[in-house]
Write a protein that holds these residues in place. Structure first.
Motif, short mmCIF file in Angstrom:
data_model
loop_
_atom_site.label_atom_id
_atom_site.label_comp_id
_atom_site.label_asym_id
_atom_site.label_seq_id
_atom_site.Cartn_x
_atom_site.Cartn_y
_atom_site.Cartn_z
N LEU A 70 0.95 -1.11 -0.05
CA LEU A 70 -0.16 0.12 -0.24
C LEU A 70 0.85 1.23 -0.01
N GLN A 74 -3.08 5.19 1.69
CA GLN A 74 -4.21 4.06 1.53
C GLN A 74 -4.52 3.67 3.05
N THR A 77 -7.83 2.05 3.11
CA THR A 77 -8.04 0.64 2.56
C THR A 77 -7.24 -0.44 3.51
N HIS A 80 -9.93 -1.03 5.92
CA HIS A 80 -11.34 -1.67 5.42
C HIS A 80 -11.05 -3.00 5.40
N PHE A 91 -11.49 1.89 -2.10
CA PHE A 91 -10.19 1.25 -3.36
C PHE A 91 -11.05 0.88 -4.31
N LEU A 102 -5.79 -4.92 -5.96
CA LEU A 102 -6.12 -3.57 -5.68
C LEU A 102 -5.53 -2.45 -6.67
N SER A 105 -2.38 0.54 -5.98
CA SER A 105 -1.31 0.27 -4.69
C SER A 105 -0.13 0.64 -5.43
#
Length: 153
Positions: A70, A74, A77, A80, A91, A102, A105
Protein backbone atom coordinates in the motif's frame (compact mmCIF):
# COMPACT_ATOMS: atom_id res chain seq x y z
CA UNK A 1 5.43 -14.96 28.96
CA UNK A 2 3.20 -11.89 28.80
CA UNK A 3 1.93 -11.95 25.19
CA UNK A 4 0.83 -8.30 25.32
CA UNK A 5 4.34 -7.22 26.30
CA UNK A 6 5.81 -9.43 23.57
CA UNK A 7 3.48 -7.77 21.08
CA UNK A 8 4.64 -4.35 22.33
CA UNK A 9 8.24 -5.47 21.84
CA UNK A 10 7.52 -6.56 18.25
CA UNK A 11 5.83 -3.20 17.67
CA UNK A 12 9.30 -1.65 17.82
CA UNK A 13 9.96 -3.27 14.43
CA UNK A 14 8.55 -1.00 11.71
CA UNK A 15 6.90 -2.86 8.83
CA UNK A 16 5.22 -2.09 5.56
CA UNK A 17 1.47 -2.61 5.18
CA UNK A 18 -0.04 -4.92 2.59
CA UNK A 19 -3.43 -6.25 1.63
CA UNK A 20 -3.43 -9.86 0.46
CA UNK A 21 -6.21 -10.45 -2.05
CA UNK A 22 -7.65 -13.65 -3.50
CA UNK A 23 -10.72 -14.87 -5.37
CA UNK A 24 -13.24 -17.50 -4.28
CA UNK A 25 -16.51 -18.75 -5.69
CA UNK A 26 -18.16 -16.04 -3.57
CA UNK A 27 -16.15 -13.17 -5.05
CA UNK A 28 -13.12 -11.02 -4.32
CA UNK A 29 -11.64 -10.93 -0.81
CA UNK A 30 -8.61 -9.81 1.15
CA UNK A 31 -7.03 -9.07 4.51
CA UNK A 32 -4.51 -6.59 5.84
CA UNK A 33 -1.10 -8.01 6.69
CA UNK A 34 2.25 -6.60 7.71
CA UNK A 35 4.02 -9.95 7.69
CA UNK A 36 5.50 -10.11 4.19
CA UNK A 37 8.93 -11.63 3.64
CA UNK A 38 10.96 -12.19 0.52
CA UNK A 39 12.15 -15.80 0.72
CA UNK A 40 14.01 -16.55 -2.51
CA UNK A 41 15.00 -14.98 -5.82
CA UNK A 42 15.43 -18.27 -7.69
CA UNK A 43 12.68 -19.32 -7.76
CA UNK A 44 11.04 -16.03 -6.71
CA UNK A 45 9.15 -16.77 -3.47
CA UNK A 46 7.41 -14.63 -0.84
CA UNK A 47 5.95 -15.58 2.54
CA UNK A 48 2.81 -14.25 4.23
CA UNK A 49 1.92 -15.14 7.81
CA UNK A 50 -1.85 -15.58 8.35
CA UNK A 51 -3.60 -15.74 11.72
CA UNK A 52 -5.59 -18.96 12.08
CA UNK A 53 -8.51 -16.98 13.61
CA UNK A 54 -9.36 -14.91 10.53
CA UNK A 55 -11.76 -16.10 7.81
CA UNK A 56 -9.11 -15.75 5.12
CA UNK A 57 -6.97 -18.45 6.73
CA UNK A 58 -8.85 -21.33 5.09
CA UNK A 59 -9.16 -19.59 1.71
CA UNK A 60 -5.41 -19.22 1.39
CA UNK A 61 -4.94 -22.98 1.18
CA UNK A 62 -3.97 -23.87 -2.37
CA UNK A 63 -5.33 -20.57 -3.72
CA UNK A 64 -3.66 -17.95 -5.90
CA UNK A 65 -3.14 -14.65 -4.10
CA UNK A 66 -1.78 -11.16 -4.67
CA UNK A 67 0.20 -9.13 -2.15
CA UNK A 68 -0.71 -5.46 -2.64
CA UNK A 69 1.86 -3.12 -1.06
CA UNK A 70 0.00 0.00 0.00
CA UNK A 71 0.84 3.66 -0.60
CA UNK A 72 0.95 5.97 2.40
CA UNK A 73 -2.39 7.43 1.21
CA UNK A 74 -4.18 4.06 1.48
CA UNK A 75 -4.74 3.92 5.24
CA UNK A 76 -8.52 3.63 4.69
CA UNK A 77 -7.93 0.62 2.45
CA UNK A 78 -5.77 -1.03 5.13
CA UNK A 79 -8.50 -0.43 7.71
CA UNK A 80 -11.22 -1.76 5.39
CA UNK A 81 -9.42 -5.08 4.99
CA UNK A 82 -8.63 -5.16 8.71
CA UNK A 83 -12.38 -5.34 9.37
CA UNK A 84 -13.39 -1.68 9.63
CA UNK A 85 -15.49 -1.61 6.49
CA UNK A 86 -17.36 1.42 5.20
CA UNK A 87 -20.33 1.77 2.86
CA UNK A 88 -18.21 3.44 0.19
CA UNK A 89 -15.19 1.32 -0.70
CA UNK A 90 -11.91 3.24 -0.34
CA UNK A 91 -10.34 1.30 -3.24
CA UNK A 92 -11.08 -0.18 -6.66
CA UNK A 93 -10.50 -3.74 -7.83
CA UNK A 94 -8.69 -4.64 -11.03
CA UNK A 95 -8.28 -7.95 -12.78
CA UNK A 96 -4.92 -9.61 -12.29
CA UNK A 97 -3.39 -12.59 -14.05
CA UNK A 98 -4.17 -15.02 -11.20
CA UNK A 99 -6.76 -13.15 -9.11
CA UNK A 100 -8.08 -9.64 -8.46
CA UNK A 101 -5.78 -7.01 -7.00
CA UNK A 102 -6.11 -3.46 -5.71
CA UNK A 103 -5.90 -0.67 -8.22
CA UNK A 104 -3.46 2.15 -7.35
CA UNK A 105 -1.30 0.15 -4.92
CA UNK A 106 2.37 1.07 -4.69
CA UNK A 107 3.25 -2.44 -5.86
CA UNK A 108 1.68 -5.84 -6.35
CA UNK A 109 3.08 -9.36 -6.32
CA UNK A 110 0.89 -12.05 -7.88
CA UNK A 111 1.53 -15.56 -6.54
CA UNK A 112 0.50 -19.15 -6.88
CA UNK A 113 0.71 -21.51 -3.88
CA UNK A 114 4.16 -23.02 -3.25
CA UNK A 115 4.09 -24.34 0.35
CA UNK A 116 2.53 -23.83 3.76
CA UNK A 117 4.01 -24.32 7.20
CA UNK A 118 2.76 -24.43 10.77
CA UNK A 119 3.58 -21.18 12.52
CA UNK A 120 1.88 -21.65 15.90
CA UNK A 121 -1.27 -19.53 15.94
CA UNK A 122 -0.45 -18.54 12.33
CA UNK A 123 0.12 -20.44 9.08
CA UNK A 124 3.05 -19.41 6.89
CA UNK A 125 1.98 -19.39 3.24
CA UNK A 126 4.75 -19.29 0.64
CA UNK A 127 3.80 -18.17 -2.84
CA UNK A 128 5.72 -18.47 -6.08
CA UNK A 129 5.80 -15.08 -7.77
CA UNK A 130 4.17 -15.17 -11.21
CA UNK A 131 3.91 -11.44 -11.93
CA UNK A 132 4.75 -8.16 -10.21
CA UNK A 133 4.77 -4.42 -10.78
CA UNK A 134 5.81 -1.40 -8.72
CA UNK A 135 5.61 2.39 -8.90
CA UNK A 136 7.42 5.25 -7.19
CA UNK A 137 5.97 6.79 -4.06
CA UNK A 138 5.86 6.53 -0.31
CA UNK A 139 4.77 3.31 1.36
CA UNK A 140 2.28 2.90 4.18
CA UNK A 141 4.06 1.64 7.28
CA UNK A 142 3.11 0.44 10.73
CA UNK A 143 5.07 1.23 13.89
CA UNK A 144 4.07 0.94 17.54
CA UNK A 145 0.40 0.45 16.68
CA UNK A 146 0.17 3.43 14.31
CA UNK A 147 0.32 4.01 10.58
CA UNK A 148 3.34 5.93 9.32
CA UNK A 149 4.66 7.06 5.94
CA UNK A 150 7.84 5.39 4.72
CA UNK A 151 9.83 7.57 2.38
CA UNK A 152 12.94 6.78 0.35
CA UNK A 153 14.48 10.09 1.49
Amino acid sequence: MDTREFRNCMGKFATGVTVVTYDTEDGKHGFTANSLTSVSLDPPLVLVSVDRKIKSFEYMKKNNFTVNILKDTQEDTAMHFAGRTTEVLPFEWEEGENCHRLKESLAYIECEPWAEYDGGDHVLYVGKVKNFKYDDGEALGYYQGKFISISAQ
